[in-house]
Design a protein around this motif. Sequence first.
Motif, PDB file in Angstrom:
ATOM      1  N   PRO A   3      32.233  43.620  52.648  1.00 47.31           N
ATOM      2  CA  PRO A   3      30.980  42.875  52.701  1.00 47.31           C
ATOM      3  C   PRO A   3      30.218  42.897  51.377  1.00 47.31           C
ATOM      4  CG  PRO A   3      30.852  44.842  54.077  1.00 47.31           C
ATOM      5  CD  PRO A   3      32.252  44.721  53.596  1.00 47.31           C
ATOM      6  N   VAL A   4      30.293  44.008  50.629  1.00 46.41           N
ATOM      7  CA  VAL A   4      29.534  44.072  49.384  1.00 46.41           C
ATOM      8  C   VAL A   4      30.179  43.204  48.315  1.00 46.41           C
ATOM      9  CG1 VAL A   4      28.717  45.618  47.580  1.00 46.41           C
ATOM     10  CG2 VAL A   4      28.699  46.376  49.943  1.00 46.41           C
ATOM     11  N   LEU A   5      31.508  43.284  48.197  1.00 44.40           N
ATOM     12  CA  LEU A   5      32.190  42.490  47.177  1.00 44.40           C
ATOM     13  C   LEU A   5      32.369  41.043  47.619  1.00 44.40           C
ATOM     14  CD1 LEU A   5      34.949  44.949  45.931  1.00 44.40           C
ATOM     15  CD2 LEU A   5      32.791  44.384  44.825  1.00 44.40           C
ATOM     16  N   GLY A   6      32.228  40.768  48.900  1.00 42.74           N
ATOM     17  CA  GLY A   6      32.442  39.417  49.421  1.00 42.74           C
ATOM     18  C   GLY A   6      31.451  38.407  48.872  1.00 42.74           C
ATOM     19  N   HIS A   7      30.225  38.819  48.545  1.00 48.35           N
ATOM     20  CA  HIS A   7      29.233  37.869  48.059  1.00 48.35           C
ATOM     21  C   HIS A   7      29.368  37.574  46.570  1.00 48.35           C
ATOM     22  CE1 HIS A   7      27.206  41.555  46.874  1.00 48.35           C
ATOM     23  NE2 HIS A   7      26.446  40.819  46.059  1.00 48.35           N
ATOM     24  N   LEU A   8      30.420  38.093  45.928  1.00 47.97           N
ATOM     25  CA  LEU A   8      30.606  37.862  44.511  1.00 47.97           C
ATOM     26  C   LEU A   8      31.185  36.482  44.208  1.00 47.97           C
ATOM     27  CD1 LEU A   8      31.951  41.320  43.370  1.00 47.97           C
ATOM     28  CD2 LEU A   8      29.673  40.384  43.039  1.00 47.97           C
ATOM     29  N   ASP A   9      31.485  35.710  45.230  1.00 51.76           N
ATOM     30  CA  ASP A   9      32.048  34.391  44.998  1.00 51.76           C
ATOM     31  C   ASP A   9      30.998  33.403  44.513  1.00 51.76           C
ATOM     32  OD1 ASP A   9      34.523  35.272  45.749  1.00 51.76           O
ATOM     33  OD2 ASP A   9      34.209  34.770  47.865  1.00 51.76           O
ATOM     34  N   ARG A  22      28.961  42.519  39.095  1.00 50.89           N
ATOM     35  CA  ARG A  22      30.172  43.069  39.737  1.00 50.89           C
ATOM     36  C   ARG A  22      30.256  44.577  39.517  1.00 50.89           C
ATOM     37  NH1 ARG A  22      35.136  38.805  38.776  1.00 50.89           N
ATOM     38  NH2 ARG A  22      34.386  37.260  40.248  1.00 50.89           N
ATOM     39  N   ILE A  23      29.964  45.022  38.310  1.00 52.00           N
ATOM     40  CA  ILE A  23      30.056  46.459  38.012  1.00 52.00           C
ATOM     41  C   ILE A  23      28.990  47.216  38.796  1.00 52.00           C
ATOM     42  CG2 ILE A  23      29.833  48.190  36.189  1.00 52.00           C
ATOM     43  CD1 ILE A  23      32.485  46.524  36.262  1.00 52.00           C
ATOM     44  N   ALA A  24      27.800  46.653  38.910  1.00 53.48           N
ATOM     45  CA  ALA A  24      26.746  47.313  39.700  1.00 53.48           C
ATOM     46  C   ALA A  24      27.179  47.458  41.146  1.00 53.48           C
ATOM     47  CB  ALA A  24      25.443  46.517  39.602  1.00 53.48           C
ATOM     48  N   VAL A  25      27.763  46.389  41.691  1.00 49.29           N
ATOM     49  CA  VAL A  25      28.246  46.431  43.071  1.00 49.29           C
ATOM     50  C   VAL A  25      29.426  47.396  43.174  1.00 49.29           C
ATOM     51  CG1 VAL A  25      29.332  45.064  44.885  1.00 49.29           C
ATOM     52  CG2 VAL A  25      27.400  44.130  43.615  1.00 49.29           C
ATOM     53  N   LEU A  26      30.278  47.373  42.170  1.00 51.46           N
ATOM     54  CA  LEU A  26      31.435  48.272  42.136  1.00 51.46           C
ATOM     55  C   LEU A  26      30.972  49.725  42.155  1.00 51.46           C
ATOM     56  CD1 LEU A  26      34.543  47.992  41.799  1.00 51.46           C
ATOM     57  CD2 LEU A  26      34.181  48.281  39.368  1.00 51.46           C
ATOM     58  N   TYR A  27      29.946  50.041  41.373  1.00 52.42           N
ATOM     59  CA  TYR A  27      29.427  51.400  41.324  1.00 52.42           C
ATOM     60  C   TYR A  27      28.828  51.808  42.668  1.00 52.42           C
ATOM     61  CZ  TYR A  27      26.968  55.567  39.887  1.00 52.42           C
ATOM     62  OH  TYR A  27      26.526  56.856  39.799  1.00 52.42           O
ATOM     63  N   SER A  64      36.700  42.976  33.534  1.00 54.05           N
ATOM     64  CA  SER A  64      36.255  42.325  34.775  1.00 54.05           C
ATOM     65  C   SER A  64      36.808  40.919  34.951  1.00 54.05           C
ATOM     66  CB  SER A  64      34.728  42.311  34.852  1.00 54.05           C
ATOM     67  OG  SER A  64      34.195  41.515  33.813  1.00 54.05           O
ATOM     68  N   ALA A  65      37.040  40.213  33.879  1.00 55.68           N
ATOM     69  CA  ALA A  65      37.554  38.844  33.997  1.00 55.68           C
ATOM     70  C   ALA A  65      39.012  38.840  34.465  1.00 55.68           C
ATOM     71  CB  ALA A  65      37.436  38.117  32.657  1.00 55.68           C
ATOM     72  N   ARG A  66      39.751  39.903  34.188  1.00 61.30           N
ATOM     73  CA  ARG A  66      41.171  39.954  34.538  1.00 61.30           C
ATOM     74  C   ARG A  66      41.452  40.661  35.857  1.00 61.30           C
ATOM     75  NH1 ARG A  66      43.340  42.803  29.535  1.00 61.30           N
ATOM     76  NH2 ARG A  66      41.219  42.892  28.831  1.00 61.30           N
ATOM     77  N   LEU A  67      40.479  41.345  36.407  1.00 65.28           N
ATOM     78  CA  LEU A  67      40.714  42.113  37.629  1.00 65.28           C
ATOM     79  C   LEU A  67      40.696  41.224  38.871  1.00 65.28           C
ATOM     80  CD1 LEU A  67      38.470  45.247  37.001  1.00 65.28           C
ATOM     81  CD2 LEU A  67      40.939  45.108  36.850  1.00 65.28           C
ATOM     82  N   GLN A  68      41.497  41.627  39.850  1.00 67.83           N
ATOM     83  CA  GLN A  68      41.450  40.979  41.162  1.00 67.83           C
ATOM     84  C   GLN A  68      40.471  41.782  42.000  1.00 67.83           C
ATOM     85  OE1 GLN A  68      45.357  40.706  42.806  1.00 67.83           O
ATOM     86  NE2 GLN A  68      46.168  39.539  41.088  1.00 67.83           N
ATOM     87  N   TRP A  69      39.472  41.124  42.541  1.00 66.52           N
ATOM     88  CA  TRP A  69      38.350  41.809  43.146  1.00 66.52           C
ATOM     89  C   TRP A  69      38.521  42.073  44.635  1.00 66.52           C
ATOM     90  CZ3 TRP A  69      34.643  44.215  40.471  1.00 66.52           C
ATOM     91  CH2 TRP A  69      34.607  43.962  39.100  1.00 66.52           C
TER      92      TRP A  69
END
Length: 184
Positions: A3-9, A22-27, A64-69
Amino acid sequence: MCPVLGHLDGRFESADAEAEHRIAVLYQEFGGPLLRHVRKSTGNDLQWAEDVVQETLVRAWRNSARLQWEPSLIWAWLLTVARRIVIDGRRRKSVRPQEVEPPEVDTMSVPDGSERALSAMVVADALRSLSQEHREVIEQTYLRDRTISEAAEILGIPPGTVKSRLYYGIRALRELLRDKGVAG
């Protein structure tokens, strides 16, 4: 998808803002579990573990540009990067000599030989105060490292006389040094 990473679209104003978000959410999502995992790898060294987590997240931000989230892929990537950082840290520590605190200059003793020279002067002065007979036998036996028989032959006196003079000479020397405060 989590749910947290889902809104990154959603769209962001710039790529940098998106990466930072993304990094803030990742942390928020993975910081705590990653820290717990890394602490085990670092022998429960909290400071080192925090440094490893921070470096791992910095590397995630750079890539971050190359990672699969996807959460499972991100978690695997974070664990791999953190493990490599810990391994590199251990290698650096094993190659580097152990750090020690330098001693304070006030407490450091530097042998300069002055005490030995001073003691030799005091003993030489005390020897000069002895009678010639006592001084000769002490010189032959102690200073020239000769046996009683060799000293007797050189001085032209019987070995018993050398022993007697040596006994009384050492005794007198001790008394002189004790008077000077050198011997106990």
